[in-house]
Design an enzyme around this catalytic site. Structure first.
Site, PDB file in Angstrom:
ATOM      1  N   GLY A  97      13.237   4.516   3.202  1.00 23.45           N
ATOM      2  CA  GLY A  97      11.990   5.247   3.396  1.00 23.45           C
ATOM      3  C   GLY A  97      11.711   6.237   2.286  1.00 23.45           C
ATOM      4  O   GLY A  97      12.214   7.369   2.318  1.00 23.45           O
ATOM      5  N   GLY A 103      -8.243 -27.531  -4.273  1.00 21.94           N
ATOM      6  CA  GLY A 103      -9.580 -27.535  -3.681  1.00 21.94           C
ATOM      7  C   GLY A 103      -9.597 -26.871  -2.315  1.00 21.94           C
ATOM      8  O   GLY A 103      -8.873 -25.883  -2.087  1.00 21.94           O
ATOM      9  N   GLU A 113       7.386  -1.207  -5.578  1.00 22.28           N
ATOM     10  CA  GLU A 113       8.359  -0.987  -6.672  1.00 22.28           C
ATOM     11  C   GLU A 113       7.659  -0.697  -7.989  1.00 22.28           C
ATOM     12  O   GLU A 113       8.107  -1.112  -9.052  1.00 22.28           O
ATOM     13  CB  GLU A 113       9.295  -2.192  -6.866  1.00 22.28           C
ATOM     14  CG  GLU A 113       9.789  -2.862  -5.627  1.00 22.28           C
ATOM     15  CD  GLU A 113      10.720  -2.005  -4.822  1.00 22.28           C
ATOM     16  OE1 GLU A 113      11.048  -0.895  -5.287  1.00 22.28           O
ATOM     17  OE2 GLU A 113      11.093  -2.426  -3.726  1.00 22.28           O
TER      18      GLU A 113
HETATM   19  C1  LIG Z   1       4.440  -5.073   1.534  1.00 20.83           C
HETATM   20  C2  LIG Z   1       4.902  -3.713   1.105  1.00 20.83           C
HETATM   21  C3  LIG Z   1       6.225  -3.344   1.294  1.00 20.83           C
HETATM   22  C4  LIG Z   1       6.669  -2.064   0.939  1.00 20.83           C
HETATM   23  N1  LIG Z   1       7.960  -1.690   1.214  1.00 20.83           N
HETATM   24  C5  LIG Z   1       8.334  -0.396   1.000  1.00 20.83           C
HETATM   25  C6  LIG Z   1       9.617   0.061   1.428  1.00 20.83           C
HETATM   26  O1  LIG Z   1      10.429  -0.697   2.003  1.00 20.83           O
HETATM   27  N2  LIG Z   1       9.940   1.376   1.229  1.00 20.83           N
HETATM   28  C7  LIG Z   1       9.079   2.249   0.624  1.00 20.83           C
HETATM   29  O2  LIG Z   1       9.432   3.413   0.466  1.00 20.83           O
HETATM   30  N3  LIG Z   1       7.839   1.832   0.203  1.00 20.83           N
HETATM   31  C8  LIG Z   1       7.452   0.542   0.382  1.00 20.83           C
HETATM   32  N4  LIG Z   1       6.200   0.116  -0.011  1.00 20.83           N
HETATM   33  C9  LIG Z   1       5.271   1.073  -0.604  1.00 20.83           C
HETATM   34  C10 LIG Z   1       4.961   0.811  -2.065  1.00 20.83           C
HETATM   35  O3  LIG Z   1       6.073   1.133  -2.853  1.00 20.83           O
HETATM   36  C11 LIG Z   1       3.690   1.601  -2.430  1.00 20.83           C
HETATM   37  O4  LIG Z   1       2.610   0.916  -1.808  1.00 20.83           O
HETATM   38  C12 LIG Z   1       3.482   1.697  -3.925  1.00 20.83           C
HETATM   39  O5  LIG Z   1       4.405   2.578  -4.494  1.00 20.83           O
HETATM   40  C13 LIG Z   1       2.065   2.185  -4.274  1.00 20.83           C
HETATM   41  O6  LIG Z   1       1.769   3.342  -3.571  1.00 20.83           O
HETATM   42  P1  LIG Z   1       0.376   3.452  -2.754  1.00 20.83           P
HETATM   43  O7  LIG Z   1       0.220   2.227  -1.941  1.00 20.83           O
HETATM   44  O8  LIG Z   1       0.397   4.761  -2.066  1.00 20.83           O
HETATM   45  O9  LIG Z   1      -0.745   3.417  -3.870  1.00 20.83           O
HETATM   46  P2  LIG Z   1      -1.218   4.638  -4.803  1.00 20.83           P
HETATM   47  O10 LIG Z   1      -0.037   5.290  -5.438  1.00 20.83           O
HETATM   48  O11 LIG Z   1      -2.167   5.483  -4.048  1.00 20.83           O
HETATM   49  O12 LIG Z   1      -2.000   3.854  -5.934  1.00 20.83           O
HETATM   50  C14 LIG Z   1      -3.304   3.292  -5.733  1.00 20.83           C
HETATM   51  C15 LIG Z   1      -3.792   2.755  -7.083  1.00 20.83           C
HETATM   52  O13 LIG Z   1      -3.860   3.846  -8.038  1.00 20.83           O
HETATM   53  C16 LIG Z   1      -3.088   3.513  -9.186  1.00 20.83           C
HETATM   54  N5  LIG Z   1      -2.492   4.711  -9.782  1.00 20.83           N
HETATM   55  C17 LIG Z   1      -1.632   5.593  -9.202  1.00 20.83           C
HETATM   56  N6  LIG Z   1      -1.273   6.541 -10.094  1.00 20.83           N
HETATM   57  C18 LIG Z   1      -1.908   6.234 -11.265  1.00 20.83           C
HETATM   58  C19 LIG Z   1      -1.945   6.820 -12.559  1.00 20.83           C
HETATM   59  N7  LIG Z   1      -1.213   7.892 -12.875  1.00 20.83           N
HETATM   60  N8  LIG Z   1      -2.724   6.233 -13.497  1.00 20.83           N
HETATM   61  C20 LIG Z   1      -3.458   5.131 -13.219  1.00 20.83           C
HETATM   62  N9  LIG Z   1      -3.463   4.530 -12.015  1.00 20.83           N
HETATM   63  C21 LIG Z   1      -2.697   5.068 -11.045  1.00 20.83           C
HETATM   64  C22 LIG Z   1      -2.040   2.557  -8.676  1.00 20.83           C
HETATM   65  O14 LIG Z   1      -1.495   1.776  -9.741  1.00 20.83           O
HETATM   66  C23 LIG Z   1      -2.833   1.733  -7.689  1.00 20.83           C
HETATM   67  O15 LIG Z   1      -3.553   0.754  -8.370  1.00 20.83           O
HETATM   68  C24 LIG Z   1       5.756  -1.167   0.322  1.00 20.83           C
HETATM   69  C25 LIG Z   1       4.426  -1.564   0.115  1.00 20.83           C
HETATM   70  C26 LIG Z   1       3.991  -2.812   0.512  1.00 20.83           C
HETATM   71  C27 LIG Z   1       2.543  -3.173   0.301  1.00 20.83           C
END
Ligand SMILES: Cc1cc2nc3c(=O)[nH]c(=O)nc-3n(C[C@H](O)[C@H](O)[C@H](O)COP(=O)(O)OP(=O)(O)OC[C@H]3O[C@@H](n4cnc5c(N)ncnc54)[C@H](O)[C@@H]3O)c2cc1C
Length: 388
Positions: free
Chosen positions: A134, A343, A367
């Protein structure tokens, strides 16, 4: 027509040892018998098949790159080859192995006390205990340093409060590695999930990674003994070192999904007749297949080079970004291009490419997103950090 191995274009197997090829064959057979016949149904019904966890454990896939504590002690290249085969089945299954081994088990293995390792790693390797990791929160994703979850001292105990989001496997996990702010910076905690105040709720309505579980976690006055803290993990170095393990696996896994998409499209194009000829006989189709094959072979060669560096203890942080960014980006393009060859039939669960493409949306996001890895490479190339 004999099935063509896309990797033969670059004689990929000549770069592998007999043991590496044997392991790949074992995992491929497992995917063919245990995953392929069922994956469409699991995906459609949004089911993570808990029943295959013991089989994965028996194959030594859980914490497979760790040594001792009941783990298989395989090389980084072997871990990668296994990940590619699993993800050729479905990203959700490779994600399970990744969360269990690269995230939860690695955190305890790298940063835990000897007691924590003895207590948790053998049962996690045996598939008797599922782990989760987490880090992400509702308002802290790409920037985990902004996390709000807080662990305060109360006598000898720790008391955790906060919320986590997107945590893989949390609702079926026996143990959670939870990262939290403390008065001493970010620290990790080993939390048995039956501790009072720990609540995990699966996220529904997902259009990606349907054959796997991700949860919201609520932490309400979760009281832990002093021994629950990972003693060696101080600051974000702790979680980042685990993320690097998982990112490495993704470099291979994404190409497994791409290869499976290619194979589905190739087979279909050879069988499907339109305008009196198989689709495979048209130059436009061949152009698509040739372009996909090039990127698959390049992606696997890159994965192997990074794996060999990792096994030699020479893999650098930014090199993982080279692989994660490139291979996720190309894998999605390949899966989508493969879908076009299918298709209308390509939008059903009868064929894998669109399922892979949808899964890869998650893989490119977790990641470290494409943008985050571009920024890591930008910093490496220019010497200037552009994260904030
Ligand atoms: C299927 C799935 C499994 C997951 N499993 C885990 C897990 O087991 N444990 C865990 O801890 N997390 C997990 N995650 C979370 C995942 O690591 C996060 O979704 C990821 O780090 C992105 O964070 P966010 O979704 O809050 O997006 P945000 O950080 O809000 O980003 C949204 C957009 O803004 C962009 N962005 C952010 N900062 C910048 C910047 N400085 N410059 C330009 N663009 C930027 C991002 O690239 C993205 O396009 C999981 C996510 C998914 C979808």
């Amino acid at each position: 027509m004999n099935p063509v191995d896309v990797m033969d274009l670059v004689s990929f197997d000549s770069l592998l040892s007999e043991e590496e090829i044997a392991l790949r064959t074992t995992v491929r057979d497992f995917v063919d018998t245990a995953i392929r016949p069922n994956i469409a149904e699991w995906y459609d019904n949004a089911v993570f098949p808990l029943e295959i966890v013991p089989e994965m454990a028996k194959l030594g896939l859980l914490g497979m790159h760790l040594k001792g504590y009941g783990c298989a002690g395989r090389s980084a290249v072997e871990y990668g080859l296994a990940g590619a085969e699993l993800e050729a089945g479905d990203s959700g299954l490779r994600t399970f192995v990744s969360v269990q081994g690269s995230l939860a088990m690695s955190a305890i293995y790298k940063w835990g006390s000897e007691e924590q390792k003895q207590e948790w790693l053998p049962q996690m390797a045996a598939g008797e205990a599922i782990g989760c990791f987490g880090l992400t929160e509702p308002t802290a994703g790409s920037d985990p340093s902004s996390m709000q979850t807080f662990a305060r001292r109360d006598g000898e105990d720790w008391v955790l409060n906060g919320a986590k989001r997107w945590i893989g496997l949390a609702s079926v996990a026996k143990v959670a590695v939870i990262w939290a702010q403390t008065d001493d910076g970010i620290r990790g905690f080993v939390v048995p999930t039956d501790t009072a105040g720990f609540q995990a709720t699966p996220i529904t309505g997902k259009l990606s990674m349907r054959a796997s579980i991700q949860c919201d976690i609520e932490l309400t006055d979760v009281r832990l003994p002093a021994s629950a803290m990972l003693p060696e993990a101080k600051g974000l170095r702790g979680p980042f070192s685990c993320l690097n393990e998982a990112r490495y696996g993704i470099i291979w896994g994404a190409m497994g999904a791409a290869r499976d998409s290619f194979e589905a499209a190739l087979k279909y194009s050879q069988e499907r007749m339109q305008f009196d000829r198989p689709l495979a006989g048209y130059q436009l189709t061949q152009q698509k297949l040739a372009d996909m094959a090039l990127e698959i072979d390049k992606g696997f060669l890159l994965a192997l080079q990074l794996g060999r560096l990792k096994d030699a203890g020479k893999l650098q942080h930014h090199q993982i970004s080279v692989g994660k960014l490139n291979n996720c980006r190309e894998a999605i393009k390949i899966a989508r291009e493969a879908r076009t060859i299918l298709g209308g039939n390509g939008i059903t669960l009868d064929y894998s490419p669109l399922r892979h493409a949808n899964n890869l949306e998650s893989v490119r996001t977790y990641e470290g997103t494409d943008e985050v890895h571009s920024l890591i490479l930008g910093q490496q190339l220019t010497g200037v950090a552009a994260f904030r």
